[in-house]
Design a protein around this motif. Sequence first.
Motif, PDB file in Angstrom:
ATOM      1  N   PHE A 272       3.684   1.643  -1.660  1.00 37.60           N
ATOM      2  CA  PHE A 272       4.021   1.868  -3.067  1.00 37.60           C
ATOM      3  C   PHE A 272       2.803   2.366  -3.847  1.00 37.60           C
ATOM      4  O   PHE A 272       2.924   3.254  -4.703  1.00 37.60           O
ATOM      5  CB  PHE A 272       4.565   0.581  -3.699  1.00 37.60           C
ATOM      6  CG  PHE A 272       6.021   0.344  -3.437  1.00 37.60           C
ATOM      7  CD1 PHE A 272       6.981   1.020  -4.163  1.00 37.60           C
ATOM      8  CD2 PHE A 272       6.424  -0.533  -2.447  1.00 37.60           C
ATOM      9  CE1 PHE A 272       8.338   0.819  -3.916  1.00 37.60           C
ATOM     10  CE2 PHE A 272       7.775  -0.750  -2.193  1.00 37.60           C
ATOM     11  CZ  PHE A 272       8.730  -0.074  -2.926  1.00 37.60           C
ATOM     12  N   VAL A 273       1.629   1.809  -3.547  1.00 33.07           N
ATOM     13  CA  VAL A 273       0.421   2.229  -4.251  1.00 33.07           C
ATOM     14  C   VAL A 273       0.105   3.696  -3.969  1.00 33.07           C
ATOM     15  O   VAL A 273      -0.209   4.471  -4.877  1.00 33.07           O
ATOM     16  CB  VAL A 273      -0.775   1.339  -3.847  1.00 33.07           C
ATOM     17  CG1 VAL A 273      -2.086   1.916  -4.387  1.00 33.07           C
ATOM     18  CG2 VAL A 273      -0.584  -0.081  -4.368  1.00 33.07           C
TER      19      VAL A 273
ATOM     20  N   HIS B 237       2.122   6.133  -2.436  1.00 34.38           N
ATOM     21  CA  HIS B 237       3.183   7.137  -2.516  1.00 34.38           C
ATOM     22  C   HIS B 237       4.057   7.058  -3.766  1.00 34.38           C
ATOM     23  O   HIS B 237       4.846   7.978  -4.012  1.00 34.38           O
ATOM     24  CB  HIS B 237       4.083   7.036  -1.279  1.00 34.38           C
ATOM     25  CG  HIS B 237       3.363   7.219   0.017  1.00 34.38           C
ATOM     26  ND1 HIS B 237       2.747   8.399   0.362  1.00 34.38           N
ATOM     27  CD2 HIS B 237       3.141   6.364   1.039  1.00 34.38           C
ATOM     28  CE1 HIS B 237       2.197   8.274   1.561  1.00 34.38           C
ATOM     29  NE2 HIS B 237       2.417   7.051   1.988  1.00 34.38           N
ATOM     30  N   ARG B 238       3.928   5.988  -4.539  1.00 36.31           N
ATOM     31  CA  ARG B 238       4.825   5.846  -5.692  1.00 36.31           C
ATOM     32  C   ARG B 238       4.087   5.481  -6.981  1.00 36.31           C
ATOM     33  O   ARG B 238       4.740   5.166  -7.978  1.00 36.31           O
ATOM     34  CB  ARG B 238       5.884   4.770  -5.403  1.00 36.31           C
ATOM     35  CG  ARG B 238       6.917   5.180  -4.356  1.00 36.31           C
ATOM     36  CD  ARG B 238       7.783   6.327  -4.867  1.00 36.31           C
ATOM     37  NE  ARG B 238       8.823   6.693  -3.922  1.00 36.31           N
ATOM     38  CZ  ARG B 238       8.684   7.594  -2.960  1.00 36.31           C
ATOM     39  NH1 ARG B 238       7.519   8.214  -2.806  1.00 36.31           N
ATOM     40  NH2 ARG B 238       9.682   7.872  -2.145  1.00 36.31           N
ATOM     41  N   SER B 239       2.775   5.521  -6.990  1.00 43.58           N
ATOM     42  CA  SER B 239       2.037   5.134  -8.194  1.00 43.58           C
ATOM     43  C   SER B 239       1.195   6.302  -8.705  1.00 43.58           C
ATOM     44  O   SER B 239       0.918   7.264  -7.976  1.00 43.58           O
ATOM     45  CB  SER B 239       1.127   3.937  -7.910  1.00 43.58           C
ATOM     46  OG  SER B 239       0.037   4.314  -7.096  1.00 43.58           O
ATOM     47  N   VAL B 240       0.782   6.193  -9.956  1.00 38.43           N
ATOM     48  CA  VAL B 240      -0.100   7.205 -10.548  1.00 38.43           C
ATOM     49  C   VAL B 240      -1.436   7.234  -9.797  1.00 38.43           C
ATOM     50  O   VAL B 240      -1.990   8.300  -9.544  1.00 38.43           O
ATOM     51  CB  VAL B 240      -0.323   6.899 -12.047  1.00 38.43           C
ATOM     52  CG1 VAL B 240      -1.357   7.866 -12.637  1.00 38.43           C
ATOM     53  CG2 VAL B 240       0.991   6.995 -12.806  1.00 38.43           C
ATOM     54  N   PHE B 241      -1.936   6.057  -9.450  1.00 35.58           N
ATOM     55  CA  PHE B 241      -3.191   5.998  -8.702  1.00 35.58           C
ATOM     56  C   PHE B 241      -3.080   6.756  -7.386  1.00 35.58           C
ATOM     57  O   PHE B 241      -4.007   7.468  -6.985  1.00 35.58           O
ATOM     58  CB  PHE B 241      -3.572   4.542  -8.429  1.00 35.58           C
ATOM     59  CG  PHE B 241      -4.733   4.392  -7.485  1.00 35.58           C
ATOM     60  CD1 PHE B 241      -6.027   4.654  -7.909  1.00 35.58           C
ATOM     61  CD2 PHE B 241      -4.527   4.004  -6.164  1.00 35.58           C
ATOM     62  CE1 PHE B 241      -7.106   4.531  -7.039  1.00 35.58           C
ATOM     63  CE2 PHE B 241      -5.593   3.868  -5.292  1.00 35.58           C
ATOM     64  CZ  PHE B 241      -6.880   4.142  -5.730  1.00 35.58           C
ATOM     65  N   GLY B 242      -1.948   6.624  -6.709  1.00 37.95           N
ATOM     66  CA  GLY B 242      -1.751   7.339  -5.454  1.00 37.95           C
ATOM     67  C   GLY B 242      -1.773   8.839  -5.643  1.00 37.95           C
ATOM     68  O   GLY B 242      -2.370   9.576  -4.839  1.00 37.95           O
ATOM     69  N   ARG B 243      -1.154   9.317  -6.709  1.00 40.39           N
ATOM     70  CA  ARG B 243      -1.166  10.768  -6.989  1.00 40.39           C
ATOM     71  C   ARG B 243      -2.577  11.236  -7.321  1.00 40.39           C
ATOM     72  O   ARG B 243      -2.992  12.324  -6.914  1.00 40.39           O
ATOM     73  CB  ARG B 243      -0.200  11.085  -8.136  1.00 40.39           C
ATOM     74  CG  ARG B 243       1.263  10.916  -7.752  1.00 40.39           C
ATOM     75  CD  ARG B 243       2.174  11.547  -8.778  1.00 40.39           C
ATOM     76  NE  ARG B 243       2.142  10.823 -10.051  1.00 40.39           N
ATOM     77  CZ  ARG B 243       2.937   9.803 -10.337  1.00 40.39           C
ATOM     78  NH1 ARG B 243       3.808   9.364  -9.453  1.00 40.39           N
ATOM     79  NH2 ARG B 243       2.869   9.204 -11.514  1.00 40.39           N
TER      80      ARG B 243
ATOM     81  N   CYS C  43       0.823  -1.209   0.000  1.00 44.24           N
ATOM     82  CA  CYS C  43       0.000   0.000   0.000  1.00 44.24           C
ATOM     83  C   CYS C  43       0.860   1.263   0.000  1.00 44.24           C
ATOM     84  O   CYS C  43       0.444   2.300  -0.531  1.00 44.24           O
ATOM     85  CB  CYS C  43      -0.936   0.001   1.214  1.00 44.24           C
ATOM     86  SG  CYS C  43      -2.270  -1.213   1.103  1.00 44.24           S
TER      87      CYS C  43
END
Length: 342
Positions: free
Chosen positions: A175-176, A178-184, A173
């Motif tokens: 990575f999801v 803080h490091r993914s497009v979905f997170g942004r 979670c």
Amino acid sequence: MHKKDFGLAVLIIVVGAAVYLQNPLFLSPINLGNTANLIGLFGLFAIGQGFVIMTGGIDLSVGSMVALLGVLFVDMVGKFGVPWPVAILAILAIGTLLGLAHGLLITRLRMQPFVVTLCGLLIYRGLARGYTGEATAGFPFGASYPALEWLTIGRSFGVPHSFFAMILVGIVCWFVLHRSVFGRHLQAVGKNEDAARYSGIRTGLVITAAYVICAALTAVAAVYFAMFTRSVQPSSHGNFYELYAIAAAVLGGFSLRGGEGSIIGVILGAVLLQELQNLVNLLGIPSSLNFAVMGAVILAGVLADQQFNLYRAKRRAAAALDIQDTKIAPSSRQKSEIGGYI
């Protein structure tokens, strides 16, 4: 690690040291193992709650969902003889569908998250109680499920597997978020949903996904809780668990206004809450004060978050004024020089 996370870690150490000085049993292997198990159990669905709060929403149905899914899981395995891997997949599927229903009601029918999940709280609790006829659902006496028990309530190197599960979920979670497009996209929706929509983000899909993640992690936690307790009393199992999840997320830096949060923070929040519960038990404080402690913690967390945001807003405003002054000053001098020259 964010500054909030570091501050929360320091607070955990300070509280732990204070409890240890009052009662050295705090650092005993048995107590640490039991506390780690509870941290893992509550941390699983607290992480899911963080995704929902990131969107500016809230899920009040977590506790009732744990009860309903726990009852179904116990009956599948213990009463109907469904192989436990199939039962786990079925519980995950049901949890995912419930999260999908929450998300669609909120995004498609424009219902308030508070109303949708409050209704879920009542509906799921009622279904659990109606399904069992108010009776306790439990595994048959003497029944053993070695592989399932090793996965859920087993330990490796003295550490409960529920804690390992929370750490694994936390890493994914992190990575999801803080490091993914979905997170942004999730953060953008939480900060300003309209602006995110106009920038091309499918806000409805993002919000629905957050509720699905929350429900799926709650389903995982429901399986662990069912194996931990070995029986499920539908009228009380999971009561007020949503408060634990919200408190852990708020303490971990998730703003109830949305758009801010840290996975490391929510895990630390779960650690602090269980540490406080442990403090209540070890110091002989009446268990009836548990909810008073929980309410005080939530209030303190929200107040601290509000004051921090106000302070940060003032700093940004002051910085903007300084930049504006530095831009205005040279132009004034330049005009003065031009005027003097003429």
